[in-house]
Scaffold this active site. Structure first.
Site, PDB file in Angstrom:
ATOM      1  N   ARG A  80      24.537  33.422  60.027  1.00  0.00           N
ATOM      2  CA  ARG A  80      25.841  34.006  60.375  1.00  0.00           C
ATOM      3  C   ARG A  80      25.697  35.495  60.652  1.00  0.00           C
ATOM      4  O   ARG A  80      24.761  36.121  60.186  1.00  0.00           O
ATOM      5  CB  ARG A  80      26.823  33.943  59.191  1.00  0.00           C
ATOM      6  CG  ARG A  80      26.618  32.854  58.241  1.00  0.00           C
ATOM      7  CD  ARG A  80      27.771  31.942  58.274  1.00  0.00           C
ATOM      8  NE  ARG A  80      27.537  30.821  57.405  1.00  0.00           N
ATOM      9  CZ  ARG A  80      28.003  30.736  56.162  1.00  0.00           C
ATOM     10  NH1 ARG A  80      28.715  31.713  55.659  1.00  0.00           N
ATOM     11  NH2 ARG A  80      27.770  29.663  55.461  1.00  0.00           N
ATOM     12  N   GLY A  81      26.754  36.029  61.241  1.00  0.00           N
ATOM     13  CA  GLY A  81      26.772  37.465  61.485  1.00  0.00           C
ATOM     14  C   GLY A  81      26.227  37.745  62.872  1.00  0.00           C
ATOM     15  O   GLY A  81      25.190  37.196  63.268  1.00  0.00           O
TER      16      GLY A  81
ATOM     17  N   ASP B 173      32.059  41.649  65.781  1.00  0.00           N
ATOM     18  CA  ASP B 173      31.388  40.609  66.582  1.00  0.00           C
ATOM     19  C   ASP B 173      31.385  40.956  68.061  1.00  0.00           C
ATOM     20  O   ASP B 173      30.535  40.479  68.816  1.00  0.00           O
ATOM     21  CB  ASP B 173      32.043  39.252  66.337  1.00  0.00           C
ATOM     22  CG  ASP B 173      31.677  38.764  64.945  1.00  0.00           C
ATOM     23  OD1 ASP B 173      32.358  39.149  63.988  1.00  0.00           O
ATOM     24  OD2 ASP B 173      30.651  38.052  64.824  1.00  0.00           O
TER      25      ASP B 173
ATOM     26  N   GLN C 192      32.455  34.137  53.042  1.00  0.00           N
ATOM     27  CA  GLN C 192      31.302  35.034  53.225  1.00  0.00           C
ATOM     28  C   GLN C 192      31.350  36.202  52.243  1.00  0.00           C
ATOM     29  O   GLN C 192      30.307  36.693  51.810  1.00  0.00           O
ATOM     30  CB  GLN C 192      31.282  35.581  54.655  1.00  0.00           C
ATOM     31  CG  GLN C 192      30.889  34.582  55.721  1.00  0.00           C
ATOM     32  CD  GLN C 192      32.093  33.900  56.328  1.00  0.00           C
ATOM     33  OE1 GLN C 192      33.151  33.787  55.700  1.00  0.00           O
ATOM     34  NE2 GLN C 192      31.967  33.424  57.554  1.00  0.00           N
TER      35      GLN C 192
ATOM     36  N   ARG D  28      27.903  29.803  69.814  1.00  0.00           N
ATOM     37  CA  ARG D  28      29.160  30.363  69.284  1.00  0.00           C
ATOM     38  C   ARG D  28      29.666  31.355  70.336  1.00  0.00           C
ATOM     39  O   ARG D  28      28.870  32.096  70.910  1.00  0.00           O
ATOM     40  CB  ARG D  28      28.942  31.055  67.932  1.00  0.00           C
ATOM     41  CG  ARG D  28      28.543  30.053  66.833  1.00  0.00           C
ATOM     42  CD  ARG D  28      28.586  30.674  65.457  1.00  0.00           C
ATOM     43  NE  ARG D  28      29.944  30.915  64.999  1.00  0.00           N
ATOM     44  CZ  ARG D  28      30.236  31.626  63.902  1.00  0.00           C
ATOM     45  NH1 ARG D  28      29.271  32.175  63.185  1.00  0.00           N
ATOM     46  NH2 ARG D  28      31.489  31.804  63.527  1.00  0.00           N
TER      47      ARG D  28
ATOM     48  N   ASN E 292      36.457  40.738  64.917  1.00  0.00           N
ATOM     49  CA  ASN E 292      35.661  40.554  63.693  1.00  0.00           C
ATOM     50  C   ASN E 292      36.297  39.394  62.922  1.00  0.00           C
ATOM     51  O   ASN E 292      37.312  38.819  63.357  1.00  0.00           O
ATOM     52  CB  ASN E 292      35.630  41.852  62.872  1.00  0.00           C
ATOM     53  CG  ASN E 292      34.607  41.799  61.754  1.00  0.00           C
ATOM     54  OD1 ASN E 292      33.448  41.420  61.979  1.00  0.00           O
ATOM     55  ND2 ASN E 292      35.003  42.133  60.540  1.00  0.00           N
ATOM     56  N   LYS E 293      35.707  39.060  61.812  1.00  0.00           N
ATOM     57  CA  LYS E 293      36.141  37.907  61.012  1.00  0.00           C
ATOM     58  C   LYS E 293      37.643  37.902  60.775  1.00  0.00           C
ATOM     59  O   LYS E 293      38.234  38.949  60.489  1.00  0.00           O
ATOM     60  CB  LYS E 293      35.377  37.944  59.681  1.00  0.00           C
ATOM     61  CG  LYS E 293      35.702  36.848  58.691  1.00  0.00           C
ATOM     62  CD  LYS E 293      35.543  35.460  59.262  1.00  0.00           C
ATOM     63  CE  LYS E 293      34.200  35.207  59.862  1.00  0.00           C
ATOM     64  NZ  LYS E 293      34.151  33.973  60.697  1.00  0.00           N
TER      65      LYS E 293
HETATM   66  O1  MRU Z   1      31.523  33.543  61.256  1.00  0.00           O
HETATM   67  P1  MRU Z   1      30.495  34.554  60.835  1.00  0.00           P
HETATM   68  O2  MRU Z   1      30.125  34.460  59.390  1.00  0.00           O
HETATM   69  O3  MRU Z   1      29.274  34.567  61.742  1.00  0.00           O
HETATM   70  O4  MRU Z   1      31.226  35.942  61.041  1.00  0.00           O
HETATM   71  C1  MRU Z   1      30.583  37.123  60.668  1.00  0.00           C
HETATM   72  C2  MRU Z   1      31.426  38.313  60.874  1.00  0.00           C
HETATM   73  O5  MRU Z   1      32.532  38.247  61.365  1.00  0.00           O
HETATM   74  C3  MRU Z   1      30.820  39.643  60.555  1.00  0.00           C
HETATM   75  O6  MRU Z   1      31.776  40.473  59.972  1.00  0.00           O
HETATM   76  C4  MRU Z   1      30.326  40.270  61.852  1.00  0.00           C
HETATM   77  O7  MRU Z   1      29.458  39.409  62.529  1.00  0.00           O
HETATM   78  C5  MRU Z   1      29.673  41.562  61.632  1.00  0.00           C
HETATM   79  S1  MRU Z   1      28.054  41.266  60.941  1.00  0.00           S
HETATM   80  C6  MRU Z   1      27.095  42.486  60.828  1.00  0.00           C
END
Ligand code: MRU
Length: 347
Positions: A47-48, A235, A194, A90, A245-246
């Site tokens: 993830r991330g 993201d 997360q 994704r 972002n998330k």
């Molecule tokens: O769905 P995820 O867990 O991949 O989402 C991750 C996030 O939204 C993080 O905050 C983002 O990628 C920044 S990571 C350095």
């Protein structure tokens, strides 16, 4: 620098720490084929935004190796479907498309012969450069935080989400080492948790004082315990500074601003997307309803109850005080400040 890492290249294969099983179980998933890498990205093993870009770069190495073994003359044409599969694993984090495009440029420039050594070197460079970028932006971001501050972070942005150290969590790590952080608040980050599962685990290993809150507590937190900053990753950052972002980042940013706290977004240039004019043009991933209606396989809503599950949101640039990257800080981002900054950074 954190001891935790999300991915490693071992004995000619990509190994991913299965983040779905953390913090309880540390299990490495072995990926020797590109399809396994694409599936692992889609299934949230890794993830991330930066971490999925790095994983995809190593996935291109695996694709090229298999295609070259099958057809040494026509391997470049043969891997087109694999590259698309990686890129589409994704939709929201632009680092994925960015890393695949960089690997494509590298493979287009190769002469004949086995492509694996050159492509592996490029994937390793993407990995190493991300770590270096994290360390540079951690220094820029930490300098913005007054000594003794409380901060809130959302989702996971640490070593597990990047090439190491972290984006927002990298700033927090460095700021803590400099005595600037009194306490970190981490929200759970439903539905994949997360914050609770990954960020809390990283903070605990580093001995950084922190407390967990439910996502719904963030406005009350800003009103009562008064964190000075909301510090998050990204993201995709559009040309005008709007930031995906998330899911829950936008809510937390509104709560921060309503209580006089500031909002810092921390992301490497690989997360900037100047081709996307603003947040309205960002594709926000929606995932299955079952991620909300079940928790660890147990129903938490009536059977068959419908749900809407966007897993990212877009925080308007007007709600952001600073975007921090490896080239410096963009204060009060808007389209013209972003364009001027990117031009000065050579993008
Ligand atoms: O769905 P995820 O867990 O991949 O989402 C991750 C996030 O939204 C993080 O905050 C983002 O990628 C920044 S990571 C350095």
């Amino acid at each position: 620098m954190s001891a935790v890492s999300a991915l490693r290249w071992r004995a000619g294969a990509l190994e991913l720490l299965d983040q779905r099983r953390l913090p309880g179980v540390q299990q490495w998933l072995h990926c020797a084929r590109v399809e396994q890498v694409a599936e692992a990205i889609g299934d949230m093993v890794v993830r991330g935004a930066p971490a999925i870009g790095i994983a995809a770069a190593y996935g291109v190495v695996l694709a090229a190796r298999a295609a070259y073994a099958a057809d040494p003359a026509g391997w470049r044409q043969a891997i087109g479907t694999d590259l698309t599969r990686l890129r589409d694993a994704r939709p929201t984090a632009v680092n994925l498309a960015w890393a695949v495009a960089r690997m494509e440029r590298r493979l287009a420039g190769l002469d004949g012969g086995d492509p694996e050594p050159a492509l592996l070197a490029e994937a390793r460079a993407i990995h190493d450069e991300d770590l270096a970028a994290n360390q540079a932006m951690a220094a820029y971001g930490a300098a913005l935080i007054d000594p003794g501050s409380r901060v809130l972070t959302h989702c996971n942005t640490g070593a597990l989400a990047t090439g190491g150290h972290g984006t927002a969590l990298g700033v927090i790590r460095t700021a803590h080492a400099q005595g600037r952080i009194a306490e970190v608040f981490v929200d759970e980050t439903r539905p994949w948790l997360q914050g609770a599962r990954l960020t809390a685990w990283e903070l605990q290993q580093d001995g950084i004082p922190a407390r967990l809150v439910v996502d719904g507590a963030v406005a009350w937190l800003f009103a009562h315990l008064r964190p000075a900053w909301l510090i998050v990753g990204a993201d995709r950052i559009a040309a005008n500074g709007d930031t995906a972002n998330k899911i829950g980042t936008y809510t937390a940013a509104l709560a921060a601003r309503a209580h006089g706290a500031r909002v810092m977004v921390v992301a490497p240039l690989s997360t900037f997307d100047p081709a996307t004019p603003d947040g309205a043009a960002i594709a926000v991933e929606e995932r299955p309803a079952g991620e909300l209606t079940q928790l660890a396989g147990q129903p938490v809503a009536p059977a068959g109850f419908p749900a809407w599950n966007p897993v990212f949101d877009v925080t308007p640039a007007a709600c952001i005080d600073a975007i921090v990257c490896e080239h410096g800080v963009i204060e009060r981002p808007d389209a013209s400040r972003m364009a001027a900054f990117l031009a000065s950074a050579g993008r």
